[in-house]
Design an enzyme around this catalytic site. Structure first.
Site, PDB file in Angstrom:
ATOM      1  N   ARG A  77       0.495   3.248  -3.426  1.00 50.62           N
ATOM      2  CA  ARG A  77      -0.303   4.462  -3.265  1.00 50.62           C
ATOM      3  C   ARG A  77       0.433   5.653  -3.905  1.00 50.62           C
ATOM      4  O   ARG A  77      -0.119   6.398  -4.713  1.00 50.62           O
ATOM      5  CB  ARG A  77      -0.562   4.772  -1.797  1.00 50.62           C
ATOM      6  CG  ARG A  77      -1.307   6.103  -1.609  1.00 50.62           C
ATOM      7  CD  ARG A  77      -1.422   6.511  -0.159  1.00 50.62           C
ATOM      8  NE  ARG A  77      -2.124   5.499   0.624  1.00 50.62           N
ATOM      9  CZ  ARG A  77      -1.548   4.707   1.502  1.00 50.62           C
ATOM     10  NH1 ARG A  77      -0.256   4.819   1.729  1.00 50.62           N
ATOM     11  NH2 ARG A  77      -2.237   3.821   2.173  1.00 50.62           N
ATOM     12  N   ASN A  99      -0.864   7.474  -7.382  1.00 50.91           N
ATOM     13  CA  ASN A  99      -1.236   8.897  -7.393  1.00 50.91           C
ATOM     14  C   ASN A  99      -0.413   9.681  -8.410  1.00 50.91           C
ATOM     15  O   ASN A  99      -0.954  10.486  -9.170  1.00 50.91           O
ATOM     16  CB  ASN A  99      -1.022   9.493  -6.011  1.00 50.91           C
ATOM     17  CG  ASN A  99      -2.249   9.368  -5.144  1.00 50.91           C
ATOM     18  OD1 ASN A  99      -3.212  10.087  -5.336  1.00 50.91           O
ATOM     19  ND2 ASN A  99      -2.232   8.418  -4.239  1.00 50.91           N
ATOM     20  N   SER A 136       0.847  -1.200   0.000  1.00 52.70           N
ATOM     21  CA  SER A 136       0.000   0.000   0.000  1.00 52.70           C
ATOM     22  C   SER A 136       0.884   1.253   0.000  1.00 52.70           C
ATOM     23  O   SER A 136       0.601   2.229  -0.693  1.00 52.70           O
ATOM     24  CB  SER A 136      -0.914  -0.001   1.219  1.00 52.70           C
ATOM     25  OG  SER A 136      -0.147   0.100   2.389  1.00 52.70           O
TER      26      SER A 136
END
Lengths: 156, 278
Positions: free
Chosen positions: B210, B214, B206
């Site tokens: 992440r 993004n 994660s």
């Protein structure tokens, strides 16, 4: 987008940068910031103390001033009293002296007057006798009229 | 613009990869397919180069500030650096209650470095790749955090630290116990182990994905907006406005993502230090 040896390269780079930061960047900065905090805290404490001292000094000075004022007032009061007293004393002295002088002058005048009276009396009696002698040439017997002459002289 | 729209996008999403070419010699891949065929033992030179370069910017600036640091009146650079250091220190102290001199510098490095790498996203997408093409470099991705290798490498390094501190603080047995006896009673140890194992593995995944997701998405939108510039005056104007709006919004995203990466690292390491009683 493929997973490649870049993974290993980046990991090593990451470790090196973290090590560098931990060794050469973080400690001096944090130490220095602590020092500054200390310095500012010390400065604030000192200024607070100075403020307190200043306040103390101001109230002390006020008390001193009030005391000095009281003292001055007392001294002035005392001086005034003393001056009044001196004036009174001087007045008394002057009055007494004047009275004394007047008394003395009066006594002298009386003395002078008596002396003059005596002299006049003597002169008048001798004038009267000589005048009467001339008027009564030979008829006046000094021994006969002595009584009358003496009474006359006493009346003068 | 050379080639079709698809080629344009493809070009922007391809790293400059150095590795073994299909003919057996070593060199830069000439296409995305060639790069893919190189397998694991190849390296994304552009990602690595920009990452190291930006890391050096961080190291140089902060080292300079640290060297010239005085407890007296600070200058401009020192002010900025101090602000960041203080910010990270406060964040670390509020989350991480144990004594460990590594955590705060680690968080600072992550925050500033990731922020700088993200910041490259705000450079107009064509400037540097076009310039690179002119001087003969075929591909140039300037945002290292849009390369999953970069983000996953950092996440995995953090993962190694998590495992290291877990074992160091709880002992090997203690760490295993934590994985097996929680959240269900010890009798269900295998299920617990699977659940906790997934939780553990999810942490680096994660963390890395992440950031990658993004930034990759943000970069993609910049590329799509850049496509509009070649489609007539109206589109050009519209694209200009869109690019500006997205860039402003992106300022928030890149800072936030850098901060999230740093904070989650602190949180995970704090969890690794927590010796729980069960």
């Amino acid at each position: 987008m493929n997973i490649t040896a870049t993974l290993i390269g980046q990991s090593l780079t990451f470790v090196v940068f973290v090590w560098f930061c931990m060794k050469y960047i973080w400690p001096p900065l944090v130490t220095m910031m602590r020092e500054r905090q200390e310095a500012i805290a010390a400065g604030l404490r000192a200024s607070e103390e100075a403020d307190k001292k200043l306040a103390d000094a101001a109230s002390g000075a006020e008390a001193e001033l009030a005391k000095a004022k009281d003292e001055a007032a007392a001294i002035i009061e005392q001086a005034r009293n003393r001056a009044n007293q001196m004036v009174e004393e001087a007045k008394d002295d002057a009055r007494q002296e004047g009275e004394r002088l007047i008394e003395a002058a009066r006594a002298e005048i009386d003395q002078e007057m008596n002396r003059a009276k005596e002299a006049l009396r003597a002169q008048v009696s001798s004038l009267v006798i000589s005048g009467a002698e001339q008027v009564l040439e030979g008829s006046v017997d000094a021994s006969k009229h002595e009584d009358m002459l003496n009474r006359l002289a006493a009346e003068l | 613009m050379a080639g079709t729209t698809a080629e344009y996008i493809q070009h922007h999403l391809t790293n400059l990869t150095f590795g073994q070419l299909p003919d057996g010699s070593w060199g830069f891949a000439g296409s995305a397919e060639e790069a893919a065929s190189m397998g694991f033992w190849s390296i994304n030179v552009d990602s690595m180069g920009w990452a190291i370069g930006l890391g050096l910017v961080f190291a140089f600036l902060f080292r300079k500030a640290a060297k010239n640091a005085t407890a007296g009146v600070p200058g401009g650079l020192q002010n900025g650096v101090e602000m960041l250091v203080e910010f990270i220190e406060e964040t670390t102290n509020s989350i991480f209650q144990h004594k460990n001199d590594l955590i705060a510098p680690l968080a600072l490095t992550i925050f500033v470095w990731v922020f700088l790498m993200n910041l490259m996203d705000l450079v107009p997408v064509d400037w540097i790749p076009k310039f690179a093409e002119l001087i003969g470099i075929p591909y140039m991705k300037i945002v290292p955090t849009t390369d999953p290798n970069i983000t996953m490498a950092m996440a995995l390094t953090v993962f190694v630290l998590i495992i290291y501190y877990s074992i160091k603080c709880k002992g090997g047995i203690g760490f295993l116990k934590e994985l097996c006896f929680h959240p269900f009673p010890p009798i269900m140890a295998p299920i617990n182990f699977i659940l906790e194992g997934v939780t553990l593995i999810a942490k680096p995944l994660s963390l890395g994905l992440r950031l990658f997701g993004n930034l990759y998405a943000g970069e993609m939108i910049f590329i799509l907006i850049a496509l509009m510039f070649g489609a007539g005056a109206v589109y050009f104007l519209f694209g200009g406005v869109l690019q500006w709006v997205w860039a402003v919004f992106h300022v928030l995203i890149i800072t936030l993502q850098a901060f999230i990466f740093a904070v989650l690292t602190i949180v995970y390491l704090a969890q690794a230090h927590d010796v729980e009683e069960h």
